[in-house]
Design a protein around this motif. Structure first.
Motif, PDB file in Angstrom:
ATOM      1  N   PRO A 196       3.586  63.600  80.449  1.00  0.00           N
ATOM      2  CA  PRO A 196       5.012  63.681  80.820  1.00  0.00           C
ATOM      3  C   PRO A 196       5.346  62.912  82.091  1.00  0.00           C
ATOM      4  CG  PRO A 196       4.217  65.829  80.121  1.00  0.00           C
ATOM      5  CD  PRO A 196       3.016  64.935  80.186  1.00  0.00           C
ATOM      6  N   LEU A 197       4.359  62.699  82.960  1.00  0.00           N
ATOM      7  CA  LEU A 197       4.613  61.919  84.163  1.00  0.00           C
ATOM      8  C   LEU A 197       5.060  60.505  83.819  1.00  0.00           C
ATOM      9  CD1 LEU A 197       1.531  62.938  86.362  1.00  0.00           C
ATOM     10  CD2 LEU A 197       3.739  64.103  86.114  1.00  0.00           C
ATOM     11  N   ASP A 198       4.688  60.039  82.617  1.00  0.00           N
ATOM     12  CA  ASP A 198       5.001  58.667  82.209  1.00  0.00           C
ATOM     13  C   ASP A 198       6.077  58.599  81.135  1.00  0.00           C
ATOM     14  OD1 ASP A 198       3.056  57.398  83.898  1.00  0.00           O
ATOM     15  OD2 ASP A 198       1.513  58.155  82.541  1.00  0.00           O
ATOM     16  N   TRP A 199       6.651  59.731  80.764  1.00  0.00           N
ATOM     17  CA  TRP A 199       7.735  59.677  79.778  1.00  0.00           C
ATOM     18  C   TRP A 199       8.926  58.944  80.378  1.00  0.00           C
ATOM     19  CZ3 TRP A 199       8.013  65.301  77.419  1.00  0.00           C
ATOM     20  CH2 TRP A 199       6.838  65.548  76.686  1.00  0.00           C
ATOM     21  N   PRO A 200       9.603  58.122  79.588  1.00  0.00           N
ATOM     22  CA  PRO A 200      10.741  57.353  80.123  1.00  0.00           C
ATOM     23  C   PRO A 200      11.796  58.215  80.800  1.00  0.00           C
ATOM     24  CG  PRO A 200      10.101  56.491  77.979  1.00  0.00           C
ATOM     25  CD  PRO A 200       9.294  57.740  78.195  1.00  0.00           C
ATOM     26  N   ALA A 201      12.063  59.402  80.270  1.00  0.00           N
ATOM     27  CA  ALA A 201      13.098  60.243  80.869  1.00  0.00           C
ATOM     28  C   ALA A 201      12.718  60.651  82.288  1.00  0.00           C
ATOM     29  CB  ALA A 201      13.354  61.479  80.013  1.00  0.00           C
ATOM     30  N   PHE A 202      11.478  61.093  82.489  1.00  0.00           N
ATOM     31  CA  PHE A 202      11.078  61.517  83.821  1.00  0.00           C
ATOM     32  C   PHE A 202      10.891  60.335  84.759  1.00  0.00           C
ATOM     33  CE2 PHE A 202       9.675  65.474  81.576  1.00  0.00           C
ATOM     34  CZ  PHE A 202      10.613  66.285  82.181  1.00  0.00           C
ATOM     35  N   GLN A 203      10.411  59.213  84.224  1.00  0.00           N
ATOM     36  CA  GLN A 203      10.386  58.003  85.041  1.00  0.00           C
ATOM     37  C   GLN A 203      11.803  57.628  85.470  1.00  0.00           C
ATOM     38  OE1 GLN A 203       7.928  55.494  86.042  1.00  0.00           O
ATOM     39  NE2 GLN A 203       6.565  57.262  85.870  1.00  0.00           N
ATOM     40  N   GLY A 204      12.739  57.732  84.527  1.00  0.00           N
ATOM     41  CA  GLY A 204      14.117  57.361  84.825  1.00  0.00           C
ATOM     42  C   GLY A 204      14.767  58.283  85.837  1.00  0.00           C
ATOM     43  N   TYR A 205      14.617  59.602  85.631  1.00  0.00           N
ATOM     44  CA  TYR A 205      15.159  60.541  86.613  1.00  0.00           C
ATOM     45  C   TYR A 205      14.521  60.326  87.985  1.00  0.00           C
ATOM     46  CZ  TYR A 205      17.900  63.690  83.565  1.00  0.00           C
ATOM     47  OH  TYR A 205      18.853  64.239  82.747  1.00  0.00           O
ATOM     48  N   ASP A 260      10.832  58.311  62.115  1.00  0.00           N
ATOM     49  CA  ASP A 260      11.069  56.873  62.058  1.00  0.00           C
ATOM     50  C   ASP A 260       9.786  56.114  62.382  1.00  0.00           C
ATOM     51  OD1 ASP A 260      13.711  57.459  61.557  1.00  0.00           O
ATOM     52  OD2 ASP A 260      14.316  57.277  63.665  1.00  0.00           O
ATOM     53  N   ASP A 261       9.774  54.831  61.996  1.00  0.00           N
ATOM     54  CA  ASP A 261       8.609  53.998  62.285  1.00  0.00           C
ATOM     55  C   ASP A 261       8.496  53.652  63.766  1.00  0.00           C
ATOM     56  OD1 ASP A 261       7.873  53.987  59.620  1.00  0.00           O
ATOM     57  OD2 ASP A 261       9.001  52.152  59.165  1.00  0.00           O
ATOM     58  N   GLY A 262       9.619  53.679  64.481  1.00  0.00           N
ATOM     59  CA  GLY A 262       9.601  53.307  65.885  1.00  0.00           C
ATOM     60  C   GLY A 262       9.051  54.413  66.756  1.00  0.00           C
ATOM     61  N   PRO A 263       9.171  54.244  68.071  1.00  0.00           N
ATOM     62  CA  PRO A 263       8.665  55.275  68.987  1.00  0.00           C
ATOM     63  C   PRO A 263       9.435  56.574  68.807  1.00  0.00           C
ATOM     64  CG  PRO A 263       9.958  53.651  70.178  1.00  0.00           C
ATOM     65  CD  PRO A 263       9.778  53.115  68.800  1.00  0.00           C
ATOM     66  N   PRO A 264       8.785  57.721  69.033  1.00  0.00           N
ATOM     67  CA  PRO A 264       9.500  58.995  68.944  1.00  0.00           C
ATOM     68  C   PRO A 264      10.600  59.058  69.991  1.00  0.00           C
ATOM     69  CG  PRO A 264       7.313  59.305  69.880  1.00  0.00           C
ATOM     70  CD  PRO A 264       7.369  57.895  69.398  1.00  0.00           C
ATOM     71  N   PRO A 265      11.588  59.907  69.784  1.00  0.00           N
ATOM     72  CA  PRO A 265      12.752  59.916  70.689  1.00  0.00           C
ATOM     73  C   PRO A 265      12.405  60.051  72.157  1.00  0.00           C
ATOM     74  CG  PRO A 265      13.233  61.204  68.729  1.00  0.00           C
ATOM     75  CD  PRO A 265      11.781  60.813  68.638  1.00  0.00           C
ATOM     76  N   HIS A 266      11.417  60.878  72.498  1.00  0.00           N
ATOM     77  CA  HIS A 266      11.148  61.089  73.924  1.00  0.00           C
ATOM     78  C   HIS A 266      10.451  59.912  74.578  1.00  0.00           C
ATOM     79  CE1 HIS A 266       7.320  62.241  72.134  1.00  0.00           C
ATOM     80  NE2 HIS A 266       6.761  62.260  73.320  1.00  0.00           N
ATOM     81  N   LEU A 267      10.023  58.913  73.794  1.00  0.00           N
ATOM     82  CA  LEU A 267       9.384  57.725  74.355  1.00  0.00           C
ATOM     83  C   LEU A 267      10.283  56.498  74.262  1.00  0.00           C
ATOM     84  CD1 LEU A 267       5.681  58.184  73.170  1.00  0.00           C
ATOM     85  CD2 LEU A 267       6.745  58.847  75.341  1.00  0.00           C
ATOM     86  N   GLN A 288       5.633  54.604  93.579  1.00  0.00           N
ATOM     87  CA  GLN A 288       5.192  55.884  93.036  1.00  0.00           C
ATOM     88  C   GLN A 288       3.785  56.175  93.527  1.00  0.00           C
ATOM     89  OE1 GLN A 288       5.711  56.753  88.798  1.00  0.00           O
ATOM     90  NE2 GLN A 288       6.986  54.912  88.606  1.00  0.00           N
ATOM     91  N   GLU A 289       3.509  57.468  93.666  1.00  0.00           N
ATOM     92  CA  GLU A 289       2.149  57.911  93.974  1.00  0.00           C
ATOM     93  C   GLU A 289       1.788  59.054  93.046  1.00  0.00           C
ATOM     94  OE1 GLU A 289       1.553  59.040  97.986  1.00  0.00           O
ATOM     95  OE2 GLU A 289       2.147  57.075  98.827  1.00  0.00           O
ATOM     96  N   LEU A 338      18.633  57.165  95.289  1.00  0.00           N
ATOM     97  CA  LEU A 338      19.722  57.829  96.006  1.00  0.00           C
ATOM     98  C   LEU A 338      19.260  58.562  97.253  1.00  0.00           C
ATOM     99  CD1 LEU A 338      21.683  59.129  92.922  1.00  0.00           C
ATOM    100  CD2 LEU A 338      22.213  57.165  94.342  1.00  0.00           C
ATOM    101  N   GLY A 339      17.968  58.405  97.612  1.00  0.00           N
ATOM    102  CA  GLY A 339      17.534  58.853  98.926  1.00  0.00           C
ATOM    103  C   GLY A 339      16.696  60.107  98.975  1.00  0.00           C
ATOM    104  N   ALA A 340      16.329  60.690  97.827  1.00  0.00           N
ATOM    105  CA  ALA A 340      15.481  61.884  97.822  1.00  0.00           C
ATOM    106  C   ALA A 340      14.120  61.558  97.224  1.00  0.00           C
ATOM    107  CB  ALA A 340      16.148  63.011  97.034  1.00  0.00           C
ATOM    108  N   VAL A 341      13.131  62.347  97.586  1.00  0.00           N
ATOM    109  CA  VAL A 341      11.831  62.264  96.932  1.00  0.00           C
ATOM    110  C   VAL A 341      11.929  62.981  95.588  1.00  0.00           C
ATOM    111  CG1 VAL A 341       9.400  62.926  97.045  1.00  0.00           C
ATOM    112  CG2 VAL A 341      10.593  62.158  99.116  1.00  0.00           C
ATOM    113  N   ALA A 342      11.466  62.336  94.527  1.00  0.00           N
ATOM    114  CA  ALA A 342      11.418  62.965  93.215  1.00  0.00           C
ATOM    115  C   ALA A 342       9.963  63.259  92.879  1.00  0.00           C
ATOM    116  CB  ALA A 342      12.028  62.070  92.146  1.00  0.00           C
ATOM    117  N   ALA A 343       9.682  64.495  92.493  1.00  0.00           N
ATOM    118  CA  ALA A 343       8.322  64.904  92.131  1.00  0.00           C
ATOM    119  C   ALA A 343       8.339  65.433  90.705  1.00  0.00           C
ATOM    120  CB  ALA A 343       7.815  65.979  93.086  1.00  0.00           C
ATOM    121  N   VAL A 344       7.563  64.822  89.826  1.00  0.00           N
ATOM    122  CA  VAL A 344       7.462  65.251  88.434  1.00  0.00           C
ATOM    123  C   VAL A 344       6.139  65.985  88.271  1.00  0.00           C
ATOM    124  CG1 VAL A 344       7.467  64.548  86.017  1.00  0.00           C
ATOM    125  CG2 VAL A 344       8.816  63.262  87.695  1.00  0.00           C
TER     126      VAL A 344
END
Length: 580
Positions: free
Chosen positions: A383-392, A326-333, A347-348, A399-405
């Motif tokens: 991948p650190l900046d992919w919407p899915a990993f940013q979202g997770y 598609d002309d738009g962003p690829p699915p993972h973005l 974030q750090e 919810l109170g935990a540290v998330a590390a990608v």
């Protein structure tokens, strides 16, 4: 009139085509099997000349209007592409039969899945394993370089060298061997010490070794016996000399025949094309078509009637055509399916690890997210900046935990070991962070990164590892990935743990690609057999990478339930907003 030139793969001669050739002739076409020169000093150029002799003989002996189709099986695609490049004026169609799409300068060795043969011969060219692969890299996406892309249309065959001296003496082959021709030679085989002085022959597999050479799905016992009886050594230099192409053949029509039992499919290729990798867009050219055969790597033996039919249809220009991205962003973005907290949580960046930090005092449990692959080096965005990993990351931190990608180095199918080291180092870095409770950690693997979970699904897993999660994971190497060793096999790991592995939260999508779904089913069967605890979160109607493509209530609920299950293992039992 259609004239087929049938070029074999590793360790096989023209005789492997006898049934298919007979069927093509019965349909009114010409069929010309090729047998390669098998002398110890033969190299890729020697095999190119073998194919050219047959091509030129067909061109000289056939009437005007003859349509030429060059079929390359596995390794055979290399001399086929070179011959087509040099005879582009004949306008041949090139058929990649469970084979790659190598380019100018590529070594045939790079498409050999068998790890031992790559290691044995890699020293002759200053390297070992290929960097391309069949991987899928989601947490919503992959810019993977499939063995079916750089790589090509399917997996190449591989070798299983036997001890020194195996293979015996064979007849010398040259040029066209005819439908019943064999191939062979005498000469030194690769010694048990792995030495590569001078010209060598790699010995073929024995009867039990073909499974490492490619999927044997569909082969009967007598087919395996035939393969073994007629197998011939492979000149080492045919694999360690680069393919040379001028570019004259780029505009020729081509067809990929994918053997689904060997790990390739049209659906997987279309999935990768939609992710927007520019290298794959050439597969959407209208001159490129595809077929599938539901069998393993040797369809000329396991499915000769189906293969003959597909070749005739390919010659007529039929087949499936891939849709452009598609002309738009690829699915993972594309956007993540859950709303981000407002304002965003801090974030750090610590090297190749992104930390999403909760608004809470004291050390907190941590969830380490591991993306899939392979990904090309330097992929942007990271991948650190992919919407899915940013979202997770933001959701878990809320919810109170540290998330590390973790952005690990899975840049090729040969890089799982390096990626595993990266993950282990990142986990240790996270555990020693003063804001993390190092005794409460979960690891969460996605897509092609699922194989990395095998290191942690053992009875010897550390007590601080409270949970292993996996979302649309690949849980066994696909047959054409070339990972024949025991390490990256989560089903084997959990079976061996006999119920002592950490608990697992597995997110399974309903519309998973079949070749991946098989690996999940294998893992679940092993877990049940061993008594492992596995909580399955199903996503009705969900696709691979659903978090950025399927914004349904069922998909949102699945993410929330999976997160809640992981956090419960970490001792965080609070409710998840909006969860069912």
């Amino acid at each position: 009139m259609i004239a087929f030139v049938l070029v074999p793969g590793l360790f096989t001669g023209g005789g492997i085509w006898r049934d298919v050739a007979a069927r093509l002739r019965d349909a009114g076409a010409e069929a010309h099997p090729v047998t390669f020169t098998g002398t110890p000093d033969a190299d890729l150029e020697t095999h190119v000349r073998d194919v050219l002799r047959v091509v030129d003989g067909v061109a000289d002996g056939s009437g005007p209007g003859t349509e030429l189709v060059l079929v390359g099986h596995g390794y055979g695609i290399h001399p086929v592409l070179a011959a087509a490049d040099r005879r582009a004026g004949l306008r041949p169609r090139v058929v990649h039969l469970d084979a790659g799409v190598p380019g100018d300068g590529d070594l045939p060795l790079a498409l050999v899945p068998d790890e031992r043969l790559r290691l044995l011969l890699g020293g002759a060219v200053g390297g070992t394993a290929p960097s391309g692969g069949d991987g899928v890299a989601h947490a919503g996406g992959d810019e993977g370089d499939l063995r079916t892309s750089a790589g090509g249309y399917g997996g190449a065959g591989s070798a299983d060298p036997r001890p020194a001296g195996a293979g015996g003496a064979h007849r010398r082959g040259a040029g066209e061997g005819g439908p019943d021709a064999g191939a062979g030679t005498t000469g030194r085989t690769a010694g048990s010490d792995g030495g590569l002085g001078g010209a060598l022959l790699a010995p073929p597999p024995d009867a039990d070794g073909w499974v490492r050479h490619g999927s044997t799905a569909g082969l009967r016992a007598e087919d395996l016996e035939l393969l073994t009886r007629e197998a011939v050594p492979q000149p080492a230099r045919s694999l360690t000399r680069p393919l040379r192409l001028s570019g004259a053949g780029h505009a020729l029509p081509s067809t990929g025949v994918l053997c689904t039992g060997n790990g390739g499919s049209i659906e997987l290729l279309q999935h990768l094309v939609r992710l927007g990798d520019p290298k794959l867009q050439r597969l959407t050219d209208g001159r490129v078509t595809f077929f599938e055969l539901d069998t393993g790597h040797w369809p000329m033996l396991s499915e000769p009637a189906g293969l003959a039919e597909v070749l005739l249809r390919a010659a007529a220009g039929e087949g499936h055509r891939l849709e452009p991205a598609d002309d738009g962003p690829p699915p993972h973005l594309r956007p993540f399916l859950l709303d981000a907290p407002e304002p965003p949580l801090p974030q750090e960046r610590k090297g190749r690890v992104a930390l999403h930090l909760p608004a809470a005092d004291g050390p907190r449990p941590a969830v380490v997210f591991v993306h899939g692959g392979p990904l090309p080096p330097g992929v942007q965005p990271s991948p650190l900046d992919w919407p899915a990993f940013q979202g997770y990351g933001q959701h878990v931190a809320r919810l109170g935990a540290v998330a590390a990608v973790v952005h690990h180095g899975l840049h090729g199918l040969d890089a799982y070991g390096a990626a595993a080291d990266d993950v282990a180092a990142a986990v240790e870095s996270v555990r020693t962070d003063p804001r993390v409770d190092g005794d409460r950690v979960a690891l969460w693997f996605f897509s092609g990164g699922g194989l990395l979970a095998a290191d942690w699904l053992t009875a010897a897993a550390p007590p601080w590892l409270r949970c292993v999660a996996a979302t649309y994971p690949v849980l066994a190497p696909l047959p054409n990935w070339g990972l024949s060793g025991p390490r990256f096999r989560p089903a084997d790991a959990v079976r061996a743990a006999r119920g002592a592995a950490p608990p697992v939260v597995l997110t399974r999508v309903e519309r998973e690609m079949p070749e991946i779904a098989v690996t999940v089913a294998e893992f679940l069967a092993a877990a049940e057999e061993s008594g492992a605890r596995v909580d399955v979160v199903d996503v009705p109607g969900g696709h691979h990478g659903f978090e950025t493509t399927d914004h349904s209530e069922a998909a949102r609920s699945a993410v929330q339930r999976a997160v809640r299950g992981v956090l419960r293992h970490l001792g965080l039992d609070g409710p998840v907003s909006g969860a069912s």
